[in-house]
Design an enzyme around this catalytic site. Sequence first.
Site, short mmCIF file in Angstrom:
data_model
loop_
_atom_site.label_atom_id
_atom_site.label_comp_id
_atom_site.label_asym_id
_atom_site.label_seq_id
_atom_site.Cartn_x
_atom_site.Cartn_y
_atom_site.Cartn_z
N GLU A 120 0.99 -9.17 5.16
CA GLU A 120 -0.30 -8.48 5.24
C GLU A 120 -0.67 -8.07 3.82
O GLU A 120 0.01 -7.26 3.20
CB GLU A 120 -0.15 -7.25 6.15
CG GLU A 120 -1.40 -6.38 6.20
CD GLU A 120 -1.17 -5.05 6.91
OE1 GLU A 120 -0.26 -4.95 7.77
OE2 GLU A 120 -1.89 -4.09 6.59
N ARG B 238 -6.26 -3.19 -1.36
CA ARG B 238 -6.07 -1.99 -2.16
C ARG B 238 -5.99 -2.33 -3.63
O ARG B 238 -5.55 -1.54 -4.45
CB ARG B 238 -4.75 -1.29 -1.76
CG ARG B 238 -4.79 -0.75 -0.37
CD ARG B 238 -3.61 0.14 -0.11
NE ARG B 238 -3.42 0.27 1.31
CZ ARG B 238 -2.55 1.06 1.89
NH1 ARG B 238 -1.75 1.80 1.14
NH2 ARG B 238 -2.45 1.11 3.19
N LYS C 153 -2.64 -0.43 15.74
CA LYS C 153 -1.86 0.11 14.62
C LYS C 153 -1.75 1.62 14.79
O LYS C 153 -2.74 2.28 15.12
CB LYS C 153 -2.58 -0.25 13.32
CG LYS C 153 -1.96 0.35 12.07
CD LYS C 153 -2.55 -0.30 10.83
CE LYS C 153 -2.27 0.53 9.59
NZ LYS C 153 -1.62 -0.25 8.53
C1 3PG Z 1 -0.27 0.93 5.79
O1 3PG Z 1 -1.43 0.81 5.41
O2 3PG Z 1 0.19 0.25 6.72
C2 3PG Z 1 0.58 1.99 5.17
O3 3PG Z 1 -0.02 2.56 4.06
C3 3PG Z 1 1.97 1.58 4.90
O4 3PG Z 1 2.65 2.69 4.47
P1 3PG Z 1 4.09 2.60 3.80
O5 3PG Z 1 3.85 2.29 2.36
O6 3PG Z 1 4.66 3.97 4.03
O7 3PG Z 1 4.86 1.53 4.46
#
Ligand code: 3PG
Length: 201
Positions: free
Chosen positions: A40, A44, A127
């Site tokens: 995924e 960002r 999600k």
């Molecule tokens: C996401 O968008 O799925 C999360 O920001 C993932 O968070 P993590 O960096 O704690 O895995």
Amino acid sequence: MNFNEVLDQRRLLPLYTVKDLEECLAVGKCLVEGNLPIIEVAFRSDYAAEGIKALSSIDGLLVGAGTVKTTAQAQQAIESGAAFLVTPGLSAEVVEYAKEQNVPIVAGAVTPSEIMQANQLGLTCLKFFPADVYGGISALKALHGPFFESTFVPTGGVTLENYKEYLALNYVKAVGGSFILPKELLKAKDWQGLSSFIKGL
Ligand code: 3PG
């Protein structure tokens, strides 16, 4: 394998933010070698669309877009080759667009009202983000009562230490996050180490 098949088989969804196209290709190859052929790519960084395009050239790797917040991003992601979309929250507009394009989407929903809205839009795999902040495993157990038709992909604060506890719930379709691609291994460009780490999850 399609999105559902890969998720059902490995129950892990690695989240990656592209900062360097060369690194992103190495990471993609490690995922295939580690028998977790899915990634995924988070919207960002400025490289998200380019990263999706580059990663889509890797044989056997299923590439999707994450942190998709607008229909414009969804369109850019799909045009770049994204085979699935993940959104942090619930946008009916983005969900409808993904459905029109016939691209699987996992949308964020954490409250009963959001889950009901998502179900009404035809989504049952949701999600659960940020999982640690919204009550983690105990929240999922409570939500499973009324929302027994839904499955969840918890992300946000899922770690190497707790991911198996989430996976013990059969309505957790998969867990997602950046813990699947540890920063130390990326920084060290330890691709062999990364492949073995992924294989061992
Ligand atoms: C996401 O968008 O799925 C999360 O920001 C993932 O968070 P993590 O960096 O704690 O895995």
